[in-house]
Design a protein around this motif. Structure first.
Motif, PDB file in Angstrom:
ATOM      1  N   ASP A  43      26.484  29.664  18.614  1.00  0.00           N
ATOM      2  CA  ASP A  43      26.179  28.919  19.837  1.00  0.00           C
ATOM      3  C   ASP A  43      25.855  27.455  19.521  1.00  0.00           C
ATOM      4  N   GLU A 217      22.666  33.868  23.275  1.00  0.00           N
ATOM      5  CA  GLU A 217      23.108  33.979  24.669  1.00  0.00           C
ATOM      6  C   GLU A 217      24.467  33.297  24.866  1.00  0.00           C
ATOM      7  N   GLY A 218      25.345  33.958  25.599  1.00  0.00           N
ATOM      8  CA  GLY A 218      26.616  33.331  25.970  1.00  0.00           C
ATOM      9  C   GLY A 218      27.699  33.457  24.911  1.00  0.00           C
ATOM     10  N   THR A 219      27.403  34.085  23.772  1.00  0.00           N
ATOM     11  CA  THR A 219      28.440  34.196  22.734  1.00  0.00           C
ATOM     12  C   THR A 219      29.241  35.494  22.937  1.00  0.00           C
ATOM     13  N   PRO A 220      30.479  35.531  22.440  1.00  0.00           N
ATOM     14  CA  PRO A 220      31.272  36.773  22.552  1.00  0.00           C
ATOM     15  C   PRO A 220      30.568  37.968  21.913  1.00  0.00           C
ATOM     16  N   THR A 222      27.387  38.641  21.828  1.00  0.00           N
ATOM     17  CA  THR A 222      26.359  39.134  22.749  1.00  0.00           C
ATOM     18  C   THR A 222      27.014  39.894  23.903  1.00  0.00           C
ATOM     19  N   HIS A 223      28.143  39.375  24.367  1.00  0.00           N
ATOM     20  CA  HIS A 223      28.875  40.079  25.438  1.00  0.00           C
ATOM     21  C   HIS A 223      29.316  41.455  24.938  1.00  0.00           C
ATOM     22  N   ARG A 224      29.827  41.497  23.690  1.00  0.00           N
ATOM     23  CA  ARG A 224      30.293  42.785  23.146  1.00  0.00           C
ATOM     24  C   ARG A 224      29.128  43.755  22.951  1.00  0.00           C
ATOM     25  N   ARG A 225      27.978  43.210  22.555  1.00  0.00           N
ATOM     26  CA  ARG A 225      26.785  44.069  22.412  1.00  0.00           C
ATOM     27  C   ARG A 225      26.377  44.628  23.778  1.00  0.00           C
ATOM     28  N   ASP A 226      26.348  43.716  24.789  1.00  0.00           N
ATOM     29  CA  ASP A 226      25.863  44.126  26.109  1.00  0.00           C
ATOM     30  C   ASP A 226      26.808  45.100  26.802  1.00  0.00           C
ATOM     31  N   THR A 227      28.080  45.104  26.372  1.00  0.00           N
ATOM     32  CA  THR A 227      29.039  46.013  27.004  1.00  0.00           C
ATOM     33  C   THR A 227      29.312  47.232  26.106  1.00  0.00           C
TER      34      THR A 227
END
Ligand SMILES: C[S@@+](CC[C@H](N)C(=O)[O-])C[C@H]1O[C@@H](n2cnc3c(N)ncnc32)[C@H](O)[C@@H]1O
Ligand code: SF4
Length: 407
Positions: A43, A217-220, A222-227
């Motif tokens: 980030d 926050e906002g990194t790919p 983190t998105h992959r972790r959250d999904t």
């Protein structure tokens, strides 16, 4: 390099003078915001562009450097740090021009530390030679891993062979080389991390930055972790890797001097120590921050983050500063604690008292200070106070808890 050219007598004289008069540190940070590709965990203010107008960037960075020198208190620079993004993508002639200009505007102390961050994927012997000739005397390489699977997972542009090649080449060209590794990756075993650390130590480094993978926050990532596509290492496992790392590094004579940074004594990063000791620094380039003195008042400065907006403002106003504010006494005190409690040695009480006698007394007598001491997170003696190894593990929580009691 200037220091190496001095005779032994003059070096000794300089070190004595520095010690005697406590020459204050004065650091300059230069931000180069471009990378070849964006790593999915990162980030930082880094951007990918198909073309970069190098003439424009040279003009703007030099212009902002001149503006900064005209605005902040004078005094020779003790360090310069080219950070990014990927500053090893900068034309060496631009690094040279900036260093020449900085030297003529501010002056350099004889043992100035001049660091450039480099991505092993950009290693080229002749370019790196040019960086050394431009005045870079410390290279910080973003190796991240010696394991090809991990490098792929981290989205790096280099493989392990290129990492070794860049390290071997850099060690021949620069008097000081540091490198970064990231660990606590999903599914990373203790034995595979230890094997990587052993490869790192084979280079007999004088400085190593060892970062646990964080999810920003906002990194790919983190998105992959959250999904649910990526499962971070469990905290207890990460902790055991961390503790084992400390044991290995201590045994190798590379103790931790900051949460993620290890060095042989005397090889700590002078530039980063300026931040952690809450010293004076100026920042140029998109998104760069400064804590500089303007007419003897400590100011917080911040440049526009977006590279194109930054260049437009520099062309228009001669600088890309977005904000410049005096830092009030309580904030100065809090910032000094936040930075200094990252260091293993902690903070001298005299440094805090120089910022505010009243707040220092309030801190010493606060309930939260006593609680952290009793619970084994914090230690305090006559000269210094510091976080224990247990406290450093939860540094930001300890700092928030301490500061809570001050306001
Ligand atoms: C600006 S980069 C270094 C130079 C260059 N951009 C590179 O990556 O090779 C600073 C360092 O921060 C570390 N870093 C960045 N994001 C991180 C994250 N999410 N978790 C752990 N370490 C990270 C990496 O080790 C990286 O080398
Ligand atoms: S090369 Fe470095 S700065 Fe650029 S995206 Fe990757 S980690 Fe971030």
């Amino acid at each position: 390099m200037a220091f190496q050219k001095l005779s032994n007598f003059n070096k000794l004289l300089w070190l004595l003078l520095k010690f005697e008069f406590m020459i204050p540190s004065h650091a300059l940070y230069v931000h180069w915001p471009f990378c070849i590709s964006k790593c999915p965990y990162c980030d930082f203010n880094s951007h990918v562009r198909s073309a970069i107008d190098e003439t424009l960037w040279e003009r703007c960075l030099l212009q902002e450097l001149v503006y900064t020198a005209q605005t902040v208190n004078k005094g020779p620079l003790t360090s310069v740090f080219f950070g990014g993004g990927t500053p090893s993508l900068m034309p060496p002639s631009l690094v040279h021009a900036l260093l020449d200009k900085a030297k003529s505007l501010f002056g350099f102390v004889p043992d100035i530390e001049i660091t450039l961050e480099a991505n092993p994927g950009t290693y080229d012997e002749s370019r790196f030679k040019d960086f050394a000739q431009a005045g870079i005397n410390r290279l910080s390489l973003g190796v991240q891993s010696f394991n090809d699977k991990s490098l792929k997972f981290l989205g790096r542009i280099h493989n392990s062979i290129e990492a070794h090649k860049a390290l071997t080449g850099a060690k021949k060209l620069f008097p000081r080389v540091s490198f970064d590794l990231i660990y606590a990756l999903p599914n990373q075993s203790l034995s595979s991390w230890k094997a990587e650390l052993a490869q790192a130590l084979d280079y007999d480094p004088s400085h190593l930055s060892l970062y646990q993978l964080t999810f920003e926050e906002g990194t790919p990532f983190t998105h992959r972790r959250d999904t649910g596509q990526l499962h971070p290492m469990a905290d207890e496992e990460a902790l055991s890797l961390y503790l084992e790392t400390q044991t290995i590094m201590d045994a190798q004579g590379l103790p931790r001097y900051e949460i993620s940074n290890h060095a042989k004594p005397g090889f700590e990063s002078a530039h980063n120590l300026t931040y952690w000791n809450y010293g004076v620094y100026s920042g140029i380039g998109p998104g760069a921050h400064g804590r500089c003195l303007i007419q003897d008042q400590k100011m917080a400065t911040r440049c526009l983050k977006n590279p194109e907006k930054w260049t437009l403002q520099v062309l228009d106003r001669g600088h890309g500063w977005e904000d410049s504010q005096p830092i009030e006494s309580l904030t100065r005190f809090e910032e000094a604690i936040m930075m200094g409690l990252r260091l293993s040695k902690g903070i001298p009480w005299s440094q805090m008292a120089a910022l505010s006698e009243t707040l220092t007394t309030a801190l010493r007598n606060s309930t939260h200070f006593t609680t952290l001491m009793t619970e084994g997170f914090l230690n305090s003696e006559e000269d210094y106070f510091w976080l224990t190894p247990k406290g450093l593990l939860t540094q930001s929580a300890c700092v928030s808890y301490l500061l809570n009691d001050l306001t």
